[in-house]
Design an enzyme around this catalytic site. Structure first.
Site, PDB file in Angstrom:
ATOM      1  CB  ALA A  46      -0.890  -0.025   1.229  1.00 11.65           C
TER       2      ALA A  46
ATOM      3  N   GLY B 131       0.446  -5.072   0.806  1.00 15.54           N
ATOM      4  CA  GLY B 131      -0.730  -5.162  -0.060  1.00 15.54           C
ATOM      5  C   GLY B 131      -0.455  -5.887  -1.367  1.00 15.54           C
TER       6      GLY B 131
ATOM      7  CD  GLU C 244      -2.356  -7.566   2.850  1.00 15.44           C
ATOM      8  OE1 GLU C 244      -1.970  -6.449   2.458  1.00 15.44           O
ATOM      9  OE2 GLU C 244      -2.950  -7.734   3.924  1.00 15.44           O
TER      10      GLU C 244
ATOM     11  CD  GLU D  87       1.682  -5.567   5.767  1.00 18.77           C
ATOM     12  OE1 GLU D  87       2.421  -6.489   6.166  1.00 18.77           O
ATOM     13  OE2 GLU D  87       0.981  -5.648   4.747  1.00 18.77           O
TER      14      GLU D  87
HETATM   15  N1  CAA Z   1       4.563   3.113  -0.852  1.00 20.54           N
HETATM   16  C1  CAA Z   1       4.979   4.271  -1.420  1.00 20.54           C
HETATM   17  N2  CAA Z   1       6.152   4.394  -2.084  1.00 20.54           N
HETATM   18  C2  CAA Z   1       6.930   3.297  -2.176  1.00 20.54           C
HETATM   19  C3  CAA Z   1       6.568   2.061  -1.602  1.00 20.54           C
HETATM   20  C4  CAA Z   1       5.310   1.999  -0.918  1.00 20.54           C
HETATM   21  N3  CAA Z   1       4.851   0.854  -0.391  1.00 20.54           N
HETATM   22  N4  CAA Z   1       7.548   1.170  -1.829  1.00 20.54           N
HETATM   23  C5  CAA Z   1       8.478   1.830  -2.532  1.00 20.54           C
HETATM   24  N5  CAA Z   1       8.123   3.103  -2.745  1.00 20.54           N
HETATM   25  C6  CAA Z   1       8.860   4.157  -3.448  1.00 20.54           C
HETATM   26  C7  CAA Z   1      10.053   4.655  -2.637  1.00 20.54           C
HETATM   27  O1  CAA Z   1       9.641   5.596  -1.690  1.00 20.54           O
HETATM   28  C8  CAA Z   1      10.917   5.218  -3.723  1.00 20.54           C
HETATM   29  O2  CAA Z   1      10.419   6.489  -4.089  1.00 20.54           O
HETATM   30  P1  CAA Z   1      11.473   7.712  -4.376  1.00 20.54           P
HETATM   31  O3  CAA Z   1      12.244   7.234  -5.577  1.00 20.54           O
HETATM   32  O4  CAA Z   1      10.561   8.853  -4.673  1.00 20.54           O
HETATM   33  O5  CAA Z   1      12.294   7.848  -3.142  1.00 20.54           O
HETATM   34  C9  CAA Z   1      10.680   4.281  -4.900  1.00 20.54           C
HETATM   35  O6  CAA Z   1       9.444   3.613  -4.623  1.00 20.54           O
HETATM   36  C10 CAA Z   1      11.752   3.218  -5.055  1.00 20.54           C
HETATM   37  O7  CAA Z   1      11.871   2.551  -3.787  1.00 20.54           O
HETATM   38  P2  CAA Z   1      13.280   2.370  -3.045  1.00 20.54           P
HETATM   39  O8  CAA Z   1      14.223   3.480  -3.384  1.00 20.54           O
HETATM   40  O9  CAA Z   1      12.998   2.146  -1.607  1.00 20.54           O
HETATM   41  O10 CAA Z   1      13.789   1.046  -3.760  1.00 20.54           O
HETATM   42  P3  CAA Z   1      14.738  -0.086  -3.141  1.00 20.54           P
HETATM   43  O11 CAA Z   1      15.065  -0.978  -4.273  1.00 20.54           O
HETATM   44  O12 CAA Z   1      15.855   0.527  -2.378  1.00 20.54           O
HETATM   45  O13 CAA Z   1      13.815  -0.861  -2.094  1.00 20.54           O
HETATM   46  C11 CAA Z   1      11.803  -1.966  -1.338  1.00 20.54           C
HETATM   47  C12 CAA Z   1      12.695  -1.568  -2.551  1.00 20.54           C
HETATM   48  C13 CAA Z   1      12.557  -2.983  -0.481  1.00 20.54           C
HETATM   49  C14 CAA Z   1      10.550  -2.596  -1.926  1.00 20.54           C
HETATM   50  C15 CAA Z   1      11.487  -0.717  -0.513  1.00 20.54           C
HETATM   51  O14 CAA Z   1      11.004   0.300  -1.393  1.00 20.54           O
HETATM   52  C16 CAA Z   1      10.447  -0.934   0.550  1.00 20.54           C
HETATM   53  O15 CAA Z   1      10.747  -1.503   1.581  1.00 20.54           O
HETATM   54  N6  CAA Z   1       9.201  -0.478   0.282  1.00 20.54           N
HETATM   55  C17 CAA Z   1       8.144  -0.552   1.264  1.00 20.54           C
HETATM   56  C18 CAA Z   1       7.589  -1.951   1.372  1.00 20.54           C
HETATM   57  C19 CAA Z   1       6.504  -1.996   2.423  1.00 20.54           C
HETATM   58  O16 CAA Z   1       6.713  -1.698   3.568  1.00 20.54           O
HETATM   59  N7  CAA Z   1       5.307  -2.446   2.014  1.00 20.54           N
HETATM   60  C20 CAA Z   1       4.160  -2.574   2.912  1.00 20.54           C
HETATM   61  C21 CAA Z   1       3.383  -1.301   2.935  1.00 20.54           C
HETATM   62  S1  CAA Z   1       2.122  -1.342   4.172  1.00 20.54           S
HETATM   63  C22 CAA Z   1       0.855  -2.231   3.479  1.00 20.54           C
HETATM   64  O17 CAA Z   1       0.943  -2.718   2.395  1.00 20.54           O
HETATM   65  C23 CAA Z   1      -0.390  -2.339   4.315  1.00 20.54           C
HETATM   66  C24 CAA Z   1      -1.379  -3.300   3.806  1.00 20.54           C
HETATM   67  O18 CAA Z   1      -1.316  -4.456   4.100  1.00 20.54           O
HETATM   68  C25 CAA Z   1      -2.497  -2.836   3.004  1.00 20.54           C
END
Ligand code: CAA
Length: 260
Positions: free
Chosen positions: A66, A111, A114, A134
């Site tokens: 998400a 998400g 999921e 999460e």
């Molecule tokens: N939401 C918003 N933006 C996201 C994102 C997310 N879930 N995941 C990645 N991005 C964005 C980053 O902020 C980044 O944006 P900028 O270039 O503007 O800084 C871009 O995508 C590229 O990401 P990274 O630079 O972080 O890329 P990476 O290769 O270094 O890492 C990753 C990749 C490991 C996937 C890392 O981006 C990450 O950990 N993302 C978050 C994953 C996460 O926590 N997901 C769960 C969200 S909560 C949820 O989903 C609740 C639910 O159940 C409904």
């Protein structure tokens, strides 16, 4: 219908929905989830579509979760509405009468994991990573991860994955039954299309009933599940396709199904 966050393709009876926000690794904003709900509704009403493939744009992510930049502003009421929207989407995918295939072409986190688990079949590219991270954000899965992950990999492993937030690679996901197979990145879509085409050639009412009975039966005791199977098996003998399928076998020719 013009979508801001999705690409939709229809060809040879197969619909493909591509989540298209590669700059944020296809993160699910509210608008994206709302569009996905509409796109799935559209597929539901289209008798020409025999299978649906869901994937993410680019080679890095299926869906990285998400949208965190959007969730950071949410309080409890907004988070509840967002979770309801995500649940509605995953439920709608499961309720579609056609098989759904997740082509997991990179990160399937939160998400994203999921969404993949709401699909009937999950195939992963070599670089795919799955996880429910999460807890790193001090929340829990909100689009059905607590229930569907436990059903897919068992409650014991689901607890470990959800409590630690660990990411697992494609091979581990396949070993756990979270993915069916691991494909080279450049072969993933071709594989998913081949599976979709194989299914599309079968009797559509039979495929649809099989999906329904497996889903309903998996939450029932064995005898109750078998009762559902008996009803569906028998009902299919009232279809034109059953007559055609069996006649074609006996006449040693390909069957031509009409979905009736
Ligand atoms: N939401 C918003 N933006 C996201 C994102 C997310 N879930 N995941 C990645 N991005 C964005 C980053 O902020 C980044 O944006 P900028 O270039 O503007 O800084 C871009 O995508 C590229 O990401 P990274 O630079 O972080 O890329 P990476 O290769 O270094 O890492 C990753 C990749 C490991 C996937 C890392 O981006 C990450 O950990 N993302 C978050 C994953 C996460 O926590 N997901 C769960 C969200 S909560 C949820 O989903 C609740 C639910 O159940 C409904």
């Amino acid at each position: 219908m013009a979508y801001q966050n999705l690409l939709i393709d229809h060809s040879d009876g197969i619909a493909t929905i591509t989540i298209n926000r590669p700059k944020s690794l296809n993160a699910l904003s509210t608008a994206t989830v709302a569009e996905l709900n509409l796109a799935v509704e559209g597929v539901d009403g289209d008798r020409e579509v025999k299978a649906l493939i869901l994937t993410g744009a680019g080679y890095k992510a299926f869906v990285a979760g998400a949208d965190i930049s959007e969730m950071t502003r949410m309080g409890t009421p907004a988070a509840l509405t967002f979770s309801e929207l995500g649940h509605r989407l995953c439920d709608a995918l499961e309720a579609l009468p056609i098989p759904t295939i997740a082509a997991v072409n990179g990160f399937a986190l939160g998400g994203g994991c999921e969404l993949a688990m709401a699909c009937d079949l999950v195939y992963a590219s070599e670089n795919a990573q799955f996880g429910q991270p999460e807890v790193n954000l001090a929340v829990i899965p909100g689009f059905g991860g607590t229930s569907r992950l436990a059903r897919r990999v068992g409650p014991h492993k689901a607890r470990e994955l959800i409590f630690t937030g660990d990411r697992i690679d494609a091979k581990t996901a396949a070993a756990l039954g979270l993915a069916l197979a691991v494909l080279p990145s450049d072969g993933l879509m071709a594989h998913c299309r081949a599976v979709a085409q194989k299914i599309a050639a079968k009797g559509p009412l039979a495929v649809s009933q099989a999906k329904k009975v497996i889903a309903a039966g998996s939450d029932l005791p064995l005898q109750a599940a078998n009762a559902l199977e008996r009803q569906a098996f028998a009902a299919l003998f009232g279809s034109l396709d059953q007559k055609e399928g069996m006649a074609a076998f006996l006449e040693k020719r390909p069957a031509h199904f009409q979905g009736r």
